[in-house]
Structure formats: C-alpha cells, structure tokens
Design an enzyme around this catalytic site. Structure first.
Site, PDB file in Angstrom:
ATOM      1  N   SER A 118      45.792  33.888  56.640  1.00 12.40           N
ATOM      2  CA  SER A 118      45.146  33.902  55.330  1.00 12.40           C
ATOM      3  C   SER A 118      46.057  33.235  54.310  1.00 12.40           C
ATOM      4  O   SER A 118      47.174  32.838  54.618  1.00 12.40           O
ATOM      5  CB  SER A 118      44.838  35.335  54.900  1.00 12.40           C
ATOM      6  OG  SER A 118      46.065  35.983  54.584  1.00 12.40           O
ATOM      7  N   LYS A 119      45.540  33.157  53.081  1.00 15.25           N
ATOM      8  CA  LYS A 119      46.257  32.431  52.019  1.00 15.25           C
ATOM      9  C   LYS A 119      47.680  32.949  51.822  1.00 15.25           C
ATOM     10  O   LYS A 119      48.559  32.201  51.450  1.00 15.25           O
ATOM     11  CB  LYS A 119      45.490  32.551  50.702  1.00 15.25           C
ATOM     12  CG  LYS A 119      44.341  31.573  50.604  1.00 15.25           C
ATOM     13  CD  LYS A 119      44.134  31.144  49.159  1.00 15.25           C
ATOM     14  CE  LYS A 119      43.154  29.992  49.063  1.00 15.25           C
ATOM     15  NZ  LYS A 119      41.853  30.356  48.581  1.00 15.25           N
ATOM     16  N   ARG A 120      47.871  34.260  52.067  1.00 11.76           N
ATOM     17  CA  ARG A 120      49.221  34.776  51.797  1.00 11.76           C
ATOM     18  C   ARG A 120      50.249  34.204  52.779  1.00 11.76           C
ATOM     19  O   ARG A 120      51.445  34.322  52.571  1.00 11.76           O
ATOM     20  CB  ARG A 120      49.221  36.315  51.779  1.00 11.76           C
ATOM     21  CG  ARG A 120      49.203  36.966  53.118  1.00 11.76           C
ATOM     22  CD  ARG A 120      48.992  38.455  53.028  1.00 11.76           C
ATOM     23  NE  ARG A 120      48.477  38.940  54.272  1.00 11.76           N
ATOM     24  CZ  ARG A 120      49.230  39.330  55.279  1.00 11.76           C
ATOM     25  NH1 ARG A 120      50.538  39.316  55.171  1.00 11.76           N
ATOM     26  NH2 ARG A 120      48.671  39.740  56.408  1.00 11.76           N
ATOM     27  N   HIS A 121      49.766  33.565  53.854  1.00 10.06           N
ATOM     28  CA  HIS A 121      50.707  32.928  54.780  1.00 10.06           C
ATOM     29  C   HIS A 121      50.971  31.463  54.414  1.00 10.06           C
ATOM     30  O   HIS A 121      51.684  30.765  55.115  1.00 10.06           O
ATOM     31  CB  HIS A 121      50.166  32.990  56.218  1.00 10.06           C
ATOM     32  CG  HIS A 121      49.930  34.370  56.698  1.00 10.06           C
ATOM     33  ND1 HIS A 121      48.675  34.902  56.845  1.00 10.06           N
ATOM     34  CD2 HIS A 121      50.794  35.351  57.017  1.00 10.06           C
ATOM     35  CE1 HIS A 121      48.773  36.149  57.256  1.00 10.06           C
ATOM     36  NE2 HIS A 121      50.041  36.442  57.364  1.00 10.06           N
ATOM     37  N   GLY A 122      50.379  31.003  53.338  1.00 14.64           N
ATOM     38  CA  GLY A 122      50.600  29.606  52.930  1.00 14.64           C
ATOM     39  C   GLY A 122      49.283  28.857  52.883  1.00 14.64           C
ATOM     40  O   GLY A 122      48.213  29.456  52.774  1.00 14.64           O
TER      41      GLY A 122
END
Ligand code: GLU
Length: 481
Positions: free
Chosen positions: A255-259
């Site tokens: 997801s976005k929190r991984h980049g």
C-alpha cells in the site's frame, strides 16, 4: 483453434496501480503468447469515484509501457462500447436483468438499509457469518406490484443455491470449492438502476466473449457468484486464474505507506518501461530457463500460467532499481541522452555543446539506478571554481598524491586534446612509472581534477573536462599542498 480472449477491467478510481499493471502485463503476455486478444474495459459504474483523468492515466501509462490492448475505448472493436457507463446508458445490463427475473433467477428486494443492518448486527451478535435472510425471495406477484405502486425503491437480487458447493478449477490454484450456504443472494441491480460489479462483469465477459479471466486473488470470493451468473445466463463460464498478491517486504498488502504504488510515480522517478515490465513479470512468475534479464519477446515466448506461483510475491525496490540500472546500461549514448533529457536540469550542462552533453550523460551511466539520479551525477561537470575550491578545502594531500598529480599535470601539458583512450594510456603509464597501485593513482587525480572522490568513469571524466581546467586545478592543489 480456440479463441484466446483476455481482458483487464480497471476501475478508474485512481491512477494506474502497480498491482493492476501486473495483472495487465500477465494478460497482455498471455494474449501475445497465444496469439489471442486483449480487451481493455473501463469499469466506471461507480459515478462518485470514477474520473476521466484516471482513465486517461491508465491508458497513457499502458501506451508508455507498450501494453496497448487490441480492443478498448480508444481502439474500438466489435464488442463496444468498452466503458461500462456507456454500456449502461444503452440499457445493456437491464436486458440481462429482465431475462434473469423472467427466468425466476432474480427477484426484486425491497429491504431497506436499516433492515439489512439489523440482520447484519444480529449475525454478529450470534457470531455467525452474515447471509441475507431471503425475506424478499418469496414475495407474491401481488405483493411486488403493490410495493412498486407504492413507490418503494427496490434492488434486484440474484438467487443462489441454499446448499451444496460451487466447484471450479483455478488455472493457478487448482480445484477450489465454496459452500453456497455461506453466500448471500446478491444485488445485481441497485435501487438507482445501476448494475453491481459482479453483474456488470459477467454480462460484459459474456458479451465480449472472454475466454480467460486472469486477475488478482482479491477477487477470488467473487468467482462463485460470477460462475452462478454465467450458468443462469445459459453460458459457459470462462477459465479463471487468480494471481498471487503483491506483498510489501513485511508480507502485508502493498500500500501507499510502503512507497510509490502508481505506475506514474515510477515513471516520474525515471524507471524505464522495459525494466519495470521485466521486474514485474518476475513477481509471481519464473522463466523455465531460470533467466532474469529478459527481452520482451523472450518473455512472450516463455510465458504461461503453469509457472505462476501460488504464494504472494514480495515487491523488492532494491531489486527493481538494480534491474533498472541494468537496462540503463544497455542503452546506447543517443538513446540514453534522449531518455534522460526530461530529467536533466535545463541549465546544469548548458555550458557544454549538445555533443559533449551526450558524452557527459553517457559517462555516468554506471552510476544511475533511475534516470532521476542524473543531476546528482552530472553535477561534477558543472562545478564552478568556487564550488571546486570549497570541495577540496579540507583535503590533505600525501607525498605520493603530489607525485601522482605532478606526473598527471605534466602528461596533460604534453597532451592538450586527449581522447578517453589516450587518457587511459596516460593513467596506465603513471601507474607503471610510479609503481603505485591503480587506486593510489586514480583517486588523487580524480579528486584533484573534479573535486569529488567518486563518479563517472575516469577517462571519460578527464576527457570531457577542458584540459586547461584540469591543469589549473592540479596547479591549485600543488601550490597549496
Ligand atoms: N473492476 C475490477 C477491479 O478494478 C475488475 C475486476 C475483474 O477483473 O473482474 O478490481
């Protein structure tokens, strides 16, 4: 010969996602491998969340990656339109809904959201999985007419079996079985007249004669419902294959929190289309020949569902960058310069001729993981004298450094316009005559001439910087050392 028809069916509710790209790539490869057809269908029935700019983004990025479909909103084709909103406006889904109601396979449901919430809460309290109670399953035609005349809004639900199992063969996961008793009769047409996802997908897959549905594993629970619909419409369901999910390094869903998660993010950083595709194909698939760096044609030849793994694949940015670097190094100087130009700060190299700019870019190719790194690495060519002085201010030069720099300065004075080959020979000559190893010769020359301890291939660097500047810098160092 059987017709191999694949589709990708993105919802334009966000930019082209890396997970959707992987599904697109696999479908595109299958279509190419089997000499079949790839269809792009835009699933934009969610009016609130679908936006034309997201559809444009998906199409633009597919074009950039060279994954153009054979049929789609831009290409057209015999089964259009290829946007669900347009298909809906033509009343296409309604025809099928009417057919299902007439065959008593679907029924109007007048349950309100409040009633349905109460059912859900009761199931939760009883620790049972929620299944629609079927209140509207047995309404008489009179009941229905009366409610309709009273203007009570209704959806249409599709009736599933109460018992037994839905069994099918997933082309990746093997035989699968789902218990019908755990699945609710589901809505196929909402009270506003719009088709639900499961219904629209099946109608379109029937109409577009899809032979293989290859999509993410997150859709697997929809498959029994869709198979039931295909059967109710007297059609043979397509083959299904569910791709393992792409996972973050901690094995959670990417997801976005991984980049970065959108294709545009990767393109903007300077990943090459071929590298991104080569990396993504290895997320869940492996070459029977154990190859990693593979040209597209080779991938098409070798690709098949039989070598797709059942378990999730971890997205490894380090490996993607490594692979991108490999693809960058394969480019010839003109192609690299063209690829890098949009990333290059326009004024950075403006003191150099176009020919030298191309040489400068080519000289740093081994340093680049992504094209966006270019300014960091070519900036060594653009140092002003003040910046240079600042860089070397803290350096202490050893006696051997001074010997080497002096020898180099003398060599330069005798070779005013050297080629990289001349320079290589000059450097080798100093290594031999001083009997100092390569490192002890190359490093002080590099620092004295460029102000920086690492960077481009040394003979390239020293042939591109003007000889006068190099001599001036060596003199500056020797005067102060
Ligand atoms: N519109 C669905 C999605 O974006 C497509 C699902 C399917 O391939 O059936 O996830």
């Amino acid at each position: 010969m059987a017709d191999f028809r694949y589709r990708i069916a993105p919802s334009p509710t966000g930019n082209f996602h890396i997970g959707t790209l992987r599904a697109t790539l696999f479908n595109w490869l299958l279509a190419r491998h089997h000499k079949g057809t790839l269809i792009l269908r835009i699933e934009d029935t969610d009016k609130a969340r679908s936006k034309p700019e997201f559809e444009h983004n998906i199409i633009d990025e597919m074009n950039w990656l060279g994954l153009t479909p054979d049929e789609g909103p831009i290409q057209g084709g015999p089964h259009g339109p290829y946007r669900q909103s347009e298909r809906m406006a033509l009343g296409l889904y309604t025809q099928y809904a009417v057919q299902l109601v007439a065959a008593k396979k679907a029924y109007p449901c007048f349950c309100t959201e409040t009633e349905l919430d109460q059912e859900r809460q009761a199931a939760e309290v009883a620790h049972k999985p929620y299944v629609y109670g079927g209140k509207c399953r047995h309404l008489t035609p009179e009941n229905i007419r009366a409610k309709q005349e009273a203007g009570i809004p209704h959806s249409l639900r599709f009736q599933l079996p109460d018992s037994g199992n839905c069994e099918f063969e997933d082309l990746i996961r093997g035989p699968l079985s789902f218990d019908w008793a755990l699945l609710s009769d589901f809505v196929i047409v909402r009270s506003d007249g719009s088709p639900s996802y499961n219904f629209a997908v099946v109608v379109d897959d029937v109409e577009m004669k899809i032979s293989h549905v290859v999509r993410g594993e997150d859709h697997i629970s929809n498959t029994p419902r869709q198979i039931a619909l295909f059967t109710a419409l007297n059609t043979t369901p397509p083959h299904f294959a569910h791709l393992p999910m792409i996972l973050a390094p901690d094995r959670s869903k990417l997801s976005k929190r991984h980049g970065a998660t959108s294709v545009s993010d990767y393109r903007k950083q300077g990943f090459l289309a071929e590298a991104l595709l080569n990396y993504l194909v290895l997320l869940g698939w492996s070459s029977p020949l154990g190859q990693e760096l593979m040209p597209r044609d080779e991938i098409i030849t070798q690709f098949g569902l039989d070598r797709i793994s059942k378990s999730g694949a971890i997205f490894d940015l380090v490996k993607l960058k490594w692979m991108n670097g490999q693809y960058i190094r394969k480019l010839e100087a003109p192609a690299l310069f063209e690829a890098v130009t949009p990333f290059l700060e326009p004024t950075l190299l403006s003191a150099f001729s176009p020919d030298l700019q191309q040489k400068i870019v080519f000289s740093v190719r081994d340093n680049l993981d992504v094209l966006g790194d270019i300014n960091t690495f070519v900036s060594v060519y653009a140092l002003t004298q003040d910046q240079y002085i600042e860089k070397i201010a803290q350096i202490t030069w050893s006696d051997t450094d001074k010997i080497v720099i002096t020898a180099w300065k003398d060599w330069l004075a005798a070779h005013p316009t050297p080629t990289p080959e001349d320079i290589q020979a000059g450097l080798d000559h100093i290594v031999t005559t001083t009997q100092l190893g390569k490192g002890k010769v190359f490093k002080p020359i590099r620092v004295a001439c460029s102000g920086i301890g690492n960077g481009p291939h040394l003979p390239d660097l020293l042939s591109i910087l003007p000889t006068a500047t190099l001599i001036e810098r060596c003199t500056y160092v020797l005067d102060r050392a």
